[in-house]
Enzyme design. Structure first.
Site, PDB file in Angstrom:
ATOM      1  N   GLU A 162      -7.414  15.452  39.247  1.00 13.30           N
ATOM      2  CA  GLU A 162      -8.276  16.566  39.575  1.00 13.30           C
ATOM      3  C   GLU A 162      -7.523  17.883  39.616  1.00 13.30           C
ATOM      4  OE1 GLU A 162     -10.427  15.858  43.206  1.00 13.30           O
ATOM      5  OE2 GLU A 162     -12.189  15.483  41.987  1.00 13.30           O
ATOM      6  N   GLU A 187       0.808  -1.213   0.000  1.00 17.27           N
ATOM      7  CA  GLU A 187       0.000   0.000   0.000  1.00 17.27           C
ATOM      8  C   GLU A 187       0.838   1.258   0.000  1.00 17.27           C
ATOM      9  OE1 GLU A 187      -2.408  -0.828   3.379  1.00 17.27           O
ATOM     10  OE2 GLU A 187      -4.132  -1.366   2.158  1.00 17.27           O
TER      11      GLU A 187
END
Lengths: 582, 122
Positions: free
Chosen positions: A311, A71
């Protein structure tokens, strides 16, 4: 990680891929000297995995490889893999790798009767022989189907090709596009039957996760589940999750929690090394501080600590912790403490798992803090999160890493049933709560469980002071409840006042006693004086008696002498009688 | 054989300059030279069939204006590689442009003529 059993000879010779995790899953690698089918939709990482197989084979195992690209052009390949840290040009120059590009241009081709693919065989054979290749990748051989229309010939030739590769004794990876109904669009799995690996890239909740599954592996055990994998600058890492058995060694070593009084609650020594600690609590109850205290203590011992912050940013954590007297910065500068701060929503659960694995492998910490685990529920169902945390805990235990999971509770009555239901998986569970007494909220710590050690059952109030986390003395009010905050302070003061009163009382008593003693002494003196007087009197009397006796005796002698003169012996004194005998 | 090869190489060089070749072919519309290469694998029956078919078609349709060379991919693998040969036999039409690969034993004459642009597409 699962390792092939060394004692038994493996039933099937295998070729290690060198790809993190894949060798664990396949119990040693791909079948040696046989083709393996690698299928998946576009963008799954087939080419990358196949190339990594070759590159690692060449670099780590000394097995040269041939990459046949149907490819991409060679220049494109080199460029693509340079961005992933592989220098293909260099490997080609050293004859460790050979890149072959084969184009099939449909528009150029006219088919007129029978043919075969001998040209491909010759080309491949030449490439293999030129560098003595042991590994071959055909990417993607199916392209031939779009170039050549005679599928009968094509299928026969592919079958021949795979047999030919087997005869050559090369370990091959054949990639194939995922089909709608079958594993590959053109049913390559019919021909490559020894090992089939399926790659998948799924999007769940806007997050894509690449997964790998071994569909089939003839003659070998293998992990059967879907395993997430990660593609990054270091290549592919696959996470074998459920291949981990519960066989980790349980350590008896203890590590201090960094809070002396908390250690005291756990038999005076702290957590077990390699155990999992859950710190749960409502918002603002001091979870991060307790964890930071642990990290700080670890840094002081010189242990490496990795902190996953989901956090707050690392600088925010450090600033906040500095305000309670926990300075983490020196440890960060020394490199013994590292933060990995990301939003959990950045990728899927599995990706987090893979990332954590990867970072732990790189950093080799002895302590890991995950702050908080609760945020994972934003990106997965409770079951998924629990499954993920289970894997994580198993992994940490295998590595003898003491892990601290921070869990945010929604508060209220559910405080003891933290989200994600991981409490059963953890060894030690600290519950931090806000106790509301009177008009204030105070922080309290419960040691809900701690496996394998005698631990205190007391509820302890703790303060965030400028010297870190401090557990307070236990004050139990009249009703048996823990007193905290001002109630505790009040009680403390009350107790102080009472002590003062008691002190004064006892001082008074002492004085009274002293007085009594003095009175007694005085009495004794009086009595003694009286006695002296009496004694003196008695002595006088006795003297008088003696003198009288003497006088009386003298008189008797006198009288006796006088009686002797009168002719009797009876009145003689003994002395006188002795003298008479002589 | 050697002379042929040299010629081929020369032709290949020419082919690289597509514009020049195109202009050349425009300049000489009547006498187009067909440069053909037939890649075969040894002397298998299929190879023999392909060679025979190729010669027959060339003699019939391109008499005097073709240059057919036969290449054994076993003998000259490098040439096969350069020409991107996968299927064998393959008849490559190098000139006139565009390049065409006619694969198979050339037993389907119509298909071959189509590939050689000697017959309009249906």
């Amino acid at each position: 990680m699962k390792k092939p059993n060394d004692k038994l000879p493996p039933a099937l010779a295998k070729v290690p891929t060198g790809i993190q995790g894949l060798d664990d899953l396949t119990a040693g690698g791909l079948p040696k000297g046989r083709p393996t089918l690698l299928c998946g939709a576009a963008g799954c990482g087939k080419t990358l995995l196949a190339m990594e197989f070759l590159v690692r084979g060449a670099v780590e195992y000394g097995e040269p490889g041939v990459f046949v690209a149907f490819e991409e052009g060679i220049a494109d390949l080199e460029k693509n893999f340079a961005s992933l840290g592989h220098d293909l040009k260099e490997l080609v120059a050293k004859k460790h790798l050979s890149l072959e590009s084969i184009h099939v241009e449909r528009s150029e081709i006219e088919e007129t009767g029978e043919y075969d693919l001998e040209g491909l065989f010759i080309r491949l054979g030449q490439a293999i022989d030129a560098i003595g290749a042991r590994r071959v990748v055909l990417d993607t051989v199916e392209t031939l189907f779009s170039g050549l229309s005679n599928t009968i010939i094509l299928r026969a030739e592919l079958r021949r090709l795979f047999r030919w590769l087997k005869d050559k004794g090369v370990t091959a990876i054949i990639t194939g596009e995922r089909g709608e109904q079958s594993l590959t669009r053109y049913g390559l799995e019919e021909y490559v039957a020894d090992c089939v690996i399926l790659l998948d890239n799924r999007i769940e909740g806007q997050m894509s996760t690449r997964r790998l599954r071994i569909v089939k592996y003839r003659g070998s055990t293998h992990g059967t589940n879907e395993y997430p994998f990660l593609i990054d600058a270091g290549g592919i890492s696959i996470l074998p999750i459920t291949s981990i058995a519960l066989k980790h060694e349980a350590s008896t070593e203890r590590v201090s929690s960094g809070i002396a009084r908390l250690d005291a609650m756990m038999g005076g020594k702290g957590y077990y090394r390699g155990s999992t600690v859950l710190i749960s609590g409502t918002a603002g109850s001091g979870k991060t501080s307790v964890a930071a205290q642990f990290a700080h203590a670890a840094a002081a011992r010189g242990e490496r600590c990795l902190w996953f912050a989901f956090e707050e940013s690392s600088s925010q954590i450090m600033r906040n912790m500095r305000s309670v007297g926990i300075d983490l910065e020196p440890a960060v500068r020394r490199g013994t403490l590292a933060f990995h701060a990301v939003r959990p929503t950045i990728c899927g659960l599995e990706m987090h798992l893979v990332t954590i694995h990867k970072l732990v492998r790189q950093f080799k910490p002895r302590i890991v803090i995950i702050d908080p685990i609760t945020n994972f529920s934003a990106i997965g169902s409770d079951e998924d999160v629990k499954a993920m945390l289970t894997r994580l805990i198993d992994y940490f235990k295998m590595q003898q890493i003491t892990a601290v999971f921070i869990s945010l509770n929604s508060g209220g009555d559910s405080a003891e049933s933290p989200d994600n239901a991981v409490s059963s998986l953890t060894d030690t569970w600290l519950l931090l709560r806000d106790l509301q007494i009177g008009a204030e909220r105070n922080r309290a710590l419960y040691l809900l469980k701690s496996r394998g050690m005698a631990h205190s059952n007391q509820v302890r109030e703790f303060l965030l002071t400028d010297r870190g986390v401090e557990l307070q003395d236990v004050y139990v009010g009249p009703s048996g409840a823990l007193l905290t905050g001002t109630a505790r302070v009040t009680l403390e003061l009350e107790e102080q006042a009472q002590a003062l009163v008691r002190e004064q009382e006892s001082a008074g008593k002492e004085r009274e006693l002293e007085r009594k003693r003095e009175a007694m002494e005085a009495q004794i003196a009086v009595l003694r004086a009286e006695y002296e007087v009496e004694r003196a009197g008695a002595a006088k009397l006795m003297e008088q008696d003696r003198m009288r006796n003497t006088l009386l005796a003298g008189n008797r002698t006198d009288m006796a002498r006088r009686r002797e003169a009168a002719g009797g012996r009876a009145g003689k004194t003994p002395k006188q009688r002795q003298g008479a005998k002589r | 054989m050697k002379a042929k090869e040299a010629k081929e190489a020369k032709e290949a060089k020419k082919a690289k300059n597509a514009t020049a070749a195109f202009e050349q072919s425009l300049a000489t519309p009547q006498k187009q030279v067909y440069v053909l290469q037939l890649y075969v694998t040894g002397m298998t029956p299929r190879s023999a069939r392909a060679i025979a078919n190729a010669k027959k078609i060339c003699e019939t349709h391109l008499q005097g204006q073709y240059d057919l060379s036969v290449i054994d991919v076993y003998q000259q693998p490098q040439l096969a590689k350069d020409a991107q040969i996968l299927a064998v036999p393959t008849l490559v039409k190098k000139l006139p442009l565009p390049l065409r690969r006619i694969i198979g034993d050339l037993s389907d004459r119509d298909q071959v003529l189509l590939g050689l642009n000697l017959k309009p597409k249906p």
